[in-house]
Enzyme design. Structure first.
Site, PDB file in Angstrom:
ATOM      1  N   ASP A 178      42.724  -9.444  -9.929  1.00 15.30           N
ATOM      2  CA  ASP A 178      42.741 -10.106 -11.235  1.00 15.30           C
ATOM      3  C   ASP A 178      41.656  -9.486 -12.116  1.00 15.30           C
ATOM      4  OD1 ASP A 178      42.801 -11.870 -13.376  1.00 15.30           O
ATOM      5  OD2 ASP A 178      41.646 -13.415 -12.314  1.00 15.30           O
ATOM      6  N   ASP A 180      42.197 -15.232 -14.877  1.00 11.80           N
ATOM      7  CA  ASP A 180      43.114 -16.377 -14.834  1.00 11.80           C
ATOM      8  C   ASP A 180      43.536 -16.738 -13.417  1.00 11.80           C
ATOM      9  OD1 ASP A 180      44.817 -14.299 -14.217  1.00 11.80           O
ATOM     10  OD2 ASP A 180      46.246 -14.675 -15.829  1.00 11.80           O
ATOM     11  N   ASP A 205      47.011  -8.633 -11.799  1.00 13.47           N
ATOM     12  CA  ASP A 205      47.711  -8.047 -12.943  1.00 13.47           C
ATOM     13  C   ASP A 205      47.780  -6.529 -12.799  1.00 13.47           C
ATOM     14  OD1 ASP A 205      45.029  -7.165 -13.931  1.00 13.47           O
ATOM     15  OD2 ASP A 205      44.789  -9.313 -14.297  1.00 13.47           O
ATOM     16  N   ASP A 241      65.983  -5.223  -3.886  1.00 12.32           N
ATOM     17  CA  ASP A 241      65.915  -6.546  -3.286  1.00 12.32           C
ATOM     18  C   ASP A 241      67.306  -7.029  -2.891  1.00 12.32           C
ATOM     19  OD1 ASP A 241      64.306  -9.044  -2.789  1.00 12.32           O
ATOM     20  OD2 ASP A 241      65.691  -9.836  -4.290  1.00 12.32           O
ATOM     21  N   GLU A 252      66.691  -3.366   0.796  1.00 14.52           N
ATOM     22  CA  GLU A 252      66.338  -4.453   1.724  1.00 14.52           C
ATOM     23  C   GLU A 252      67.632  -5.063   2.245  1.00 14.52           C
ATOM     24  OE1 GLU A 252      64.091  -8.796   1.680  1.00 14.52           O
ATOM     25  OE2 GLU A 252      65.338  -8.139  -0.001  1.00 14.52           O
TER      26      GLU A 252
END
Length: 522
Positions: free
Chosen positions: A24, A28, A32, A203, A270
């Site tokens: 981070d 927050d 990121d 995915d 996957e």
């Protein structure tokens, strides 16, 4: 590897980054893309070839970004498109390829496509998702189940029809029988290719296409394996109609053709397909017109034995002699393997060292999940700390996936292990802090430095990178032994999965302690 090597993916090592738990930089409590840039040198120091970024696209985050509301933008939680471009630039500067997660089987219900699709039965996108009428008694069109619990159908009061969702009700499935849908998704892939992405992790790649006749799934025959937790009734069905349809190969061929128009790009699918997963991998990776490689959940299971791993090596080599597999022991969907496989009185570090040695010797490409190079264990979280809808739905019979998603630990002396100055989105376990990168980096015998050594060994050995594999018999039942061979180099790899010291067969009679291993010229 050379930049012009179109086969860079064959035998490569990939480091999976879960961005919201990596670093981070905004305070927050959520990682990121700027944090990814800041810490990419860590991945490079391991000696991997590529990084895989879990989703960072615009999303309402009902499933941590696997519910995409805009395929061609970055969610503000993670930054901007410029931040993503900086990730690609820095990765390439460090000699790393960039693989991103493409979630093509479903979108968020907040995607503009679905908003339009559900508005009426006659609008231009009315057939972009899987819609079906209710049965005469008002019940769902068939018996299909959602992986995340309950029926795979949600009633929509506007269209007065059901829509299909393999996962959350807020993740409606796209209709791949519609060529316009395929075109739009391929356009989104092209968008990222043009931004310099080197590859895609696809995915739930075998969930793309459903049976057009919406036939009921039969019960799963006894003795057939499932790849969902026992607490989940999804495992009661044999999923022959709601996924892995033959028409999926048509789309995969189109996707591969698109990738081939760019230089040295790759795909890894996957595959979650229970007892037929290796057969699906064979189908999806055989020949130059399909995916480059796939990975399954077979070695992401709780099973840990020489016989189990040997059986899956044999099965893959028989099913897909021309295909290519990407092996992994941990990822963001399963408990961390050092906890999953550890037996009473065994040492976490010993298990971590054994596991990466084995992974580096397998034939195929390999994937490492962030934190495993530190020997991080599965976090034991309280119910009130859970963020995973899957775990919340099946608690306490199944605790979900948050235990493997807790933040990376970088600096022992900093708050939250150096991950964030604010309260992290998931707790940082106290036992992880002592395993921080800065502690292990300067410790010669640490798990981190062992990972670096094993990846270096793999990278420098042609036999391990792209060589053949031949299983070797005649050893103790707890020993997995095989030969790897390429370019005049032949290596014998032996691993003791047992709890007792064993003597290897052969004139030298080398002894291997529990979780001991050796790699030597054969």
């Amino acid at each position: 590897m050379a930049e012009t090597d179109r086969d860079w993916w064959r035998g490569c090592s990939i480091y999976q980054i879960y961005p919201r738990s990596f670093q981070d930089t905004t305070g927050d409590g959520v990682g990121d893309l700027k944090g990814v840039v800041r810490r990419l040198h860590h991945a490079a120091s391991l000696g991997v070839d590529a990084v895989w970024l879990s989703p960072f696209f615009k999303s309402p985050m009902a499933d941590m970004g696997y519910d995409v509301s805009d395929y061609c933008d970055v969610d503000p939680l993670f930054g901007t498109l410029a931040d993503f471009d900086a990730v690609v630039e820095e990765a390439h500067r460090l000699g790393l390829k960039v693989i991103i997660d493409q979630v093509l089987s479903h979108s968020s219900d907040q995607h503009t496509w679905f908003v339009e699709s559900r508005a009426s039965r006659t609008n231009p996108k009315s057939d972009w998702y899987v819609w079906a009428d209710a049965k005469p008694d008002g019940t769902a069109p068939n018996n299909w189940l959602s992986v995340f619990g309950g029926p795979a159908w949600e009633w929509d009061a506007v269209r007065r029809q059901y829509y299909m969702h393999n996962f959350l009700a807020s993740q409606p499935d796209l209709n791949f029988h519609n060529p316009d849908v395929q075109d739009a998704l391929l356009d989104s892939v092209r968008f990222w290719l043009d931004r310099g992405v080197d590859g895609f992790r696809l995915d739930t790649v075998n969930h793309y296409v459903h049976d057009a006749l919406l036939r009921d799934n039969p019960p799963l025959p006894k003795g057939r394996g499932s790849d969902v937790p026992e607490a989940n009734p999804y495992g009661f069905q044999d999923h022959v109609y709601d996924k892995t349809q033959p028409e999926n190969l048509v789309f995969l061929t189109r996707l591969r053709a698109l990738l081939e128009t760019y230089d040295a790009r790759a795909s890894v699918g996957e595959v979650g397909d229970g007892h037929r997963s290796l057969q699906t991998v064979a189908s999806y990776t055989s020949g130059p017109e399909r995916l480059h490689m796939c990975y399954t959940f077979d070695l992401l299971s709780p099973e840990f034995s020489a016989a189990y791993v040997r059986g899956h090596i044999e099965a893959f080599e028989e099913a897909a002699p021309e295909g290519w597999v990407c092996w992994a022991f941990s990822n963001h969907d399963v408990p961390r393997h050092v906890s999953r496989w550890l037996r009473p009185d065994e040492d976490v570090d010993a298990m971590a060292r054994f596991s990466i040695a084995l992974l580096c010797c397998l034939r195929g490409s390999i994937c490492i999940y962030q934190g495993e190079e530190l020997g991080l264990t599965e976090a034991d979280l309280a119910f009130e700390d859970l963020r995973d809808p899957y775990g919340i739905r099946f608690w306490p019979g199944y605790k979900g996936r948050d235990g493997c998603r807790t933040p990376m630990v970088w600096d022992e002396g900093e708050a939250n292990g150096g991950f964030s100055t604010a309260k992290p989105w998931l707790p940082v376990p106290a036992e992880h802090i002592a395993r921080a990168v800065d502690v292990q980096d300067k410790t010669a015998g640490s798990v981190l430095n062992h990972y670096r050594a094993m990846l270096k060994m793999r990278r420098e050995r042609p036999a391990l990178m792209r060589g053949t594999i031949r299983l070797v018999d005649g050893h103790d039942k707890d020993v997995l032994a095989f030969e790897r061979e390429a370019e005049g180099e032949r290596l014998l790899c032996a691993f003791n999965f047992g709890t007792e010291t064993v003597r290897l067969a052969g004139p030298e009679g080398t002894e291997l302690p529990p979780l001991g291993w050796q790699v030597k010229p054969s």
